[in-house]
Motif scaffolding. Structure first.
Motif, PDB file in Angstrom:
ATOM      1  N   LYS A  56       0.821  -1.212   0.000  1.00  0.00           N
ATOM      2  CA  LYS A  56       0.000   0.000   0.000  1.00  0.00           C
ATOM      3  C   LYS A  56       0.856   1.263   0.000  1.00  0.00           C
ATOM      4  O   LYS A  56       0.490   2.270  -0.613  1.00  0.00           O
ATOM      5  N   ASP A  60       0.346   4.395  -2.399  1.00  0.00           N
ATOM      6  CA  ASP A  60       0.108   5.736  -1.851  1.00  0.00           C
ATOM      7  C   ASP A  60       1.112   6.742  -2.401  1.00  0.00           C
ATOM      8  O   ASP A  60       0.757   7.890  -2.709  1.00  0.00           O
ATOM      9  N   HIS A  64       0.299   9.954  -4.699  1.00  0.00           N
ATOM     10  CA  HIS A  64       0.761  11.289  -4.291  1.00  0.00           C
ATOM     11  C   HIS A  64       1.458  11.994  -5.452  1.00  0.00           C
ATOM     12  O   HIS A  64       1.198  13.183  -5.718  1.00  0.00           O
TER      13      HIS A  64
END
Length: 284
Positions: A56, A60, A64
């Motif tokens: 994850k 992420d 971003h």
């Protein structure tokens, strides 16, 4: 045809795109390399990100970066990347996909998503078969109608314009393949194997090819494994070339704001050694 309203006036942005790769496997990496190499030729800057479906923190971080930078377009290689970018509400850039076998059945991919699917139109496949085989009379398509009845119907219709006839070798389970193949193999000149959930398996492919060779019947396949296993003719993808095609399509989209659907680039492989063994005349 798809038109993105923000680009329809011909406005050019920063000419930087992002490419998100589903996972680190050879075909996807080759598509990414093809995009990057062609982008260098056509003066398009590209950032490449590789997802890890099980990590994850990596996802992420990719999200971003995609949100932080104002990319002119984001391209997804493979289904996981496509679902990822279309599911990211914070990413507003135009999106396209490439290297997805069956986008219509890709859960999480919207119906209006645009890209290049790994699907060669049936009519084009039928035309290629007709052009390469001089004396082919009847082809049996091995498939499960739950998944590929539409393919078979299209193949049967396409054959009317070419030099061969199509018959069905329908199976509802792997257990039926032996029986159905035995019942039909004596009345056909070639077996056409297509991507099918019931029939996809290395053991099944090798079994069908072996039975075909034993009976003097060639097999038509859809990737290099078929060629290596003894198929007489195969449709194959050059994934680097697919990446080149994707980059050129992206460039055209950024310049015009329009997306025209095209089939993927592909090549046909003739196994002349097997053709000679079976007494089949096949043109290169």
């Amino acid at each position: 045809m798809f038109q993105h309203p923000c680009l329809a006036d011909g406005r050019k942005g920063n000419d930087r795109i992002a490419v998100v790769i589903s996972k680190k496997i050879k075909p996807y990496i080759q598509v990414g390399d093809g995009i990057k190499a062609k982008c260098e030729d056509i003066q398009l800057d590209v950032d490449i990100f590789i997802l890890d479906p099980e990590t994850k923190s990596i996802q992420d971080n990719v999200l971003h970066q995609l949100t932080l930078k104002n990319y002119e377009l984001i391209a997804a290689i493979g289904p996981e990347a496509a679902v990822f970018i279309w599911g990211a509400a914070s990413v507003q850039s135009p999106k396209i996909y490439t290297a997805i076998l069956d986008p219509e059945n890709c859960a999480g991919l919207p119906d209006n998503a645009r890209g290049i699917a790994l699907k060669i139109p049936v009519e084009i496949q039928a035309r290629e078969i007709s052009q390469h085989f001089e004396d082919l009379g009847t082809i049996g398509v091995l498939f499960d109608p739950r998944f590929n009845q539409e393919f078979y119907d299209q193949a049967q219709a396409a054959a009317l314009s070419h030099s061969f006839e199509i018959i069905s070798i329908k199976v509802g389970s792997k257990k039926q393949i032996f029986q159905k193949l035995k019942a039909h193999i004596g009345e056909i000149d070639a077996i056409w194997m297509i991507p099918d959930q019931t029939v996809i398996s290395e053991k099944i492919i090798q079994y069908v090819i072996k039975q075909g060779i034993y009976q003097g019947t060639g097999v038509i396949g859809y990737n290099s494994f078929f060629t290596l296993s003894g198929a007489v003719f195969s449709f194959e993808f050059d994934y680097t070339a697919l990446g080149n095609q994707t980059a050129l399509k992206i460039k055209t989209f950024l310049e015009s704001g329009q997306w025209m659907a095209d089939p993927p680039v592909f090549k046909t492989i003739v196994n002349q050694r097997i053709a000679k063994k079976l007494g089949i005349s096949v043109k290169q």
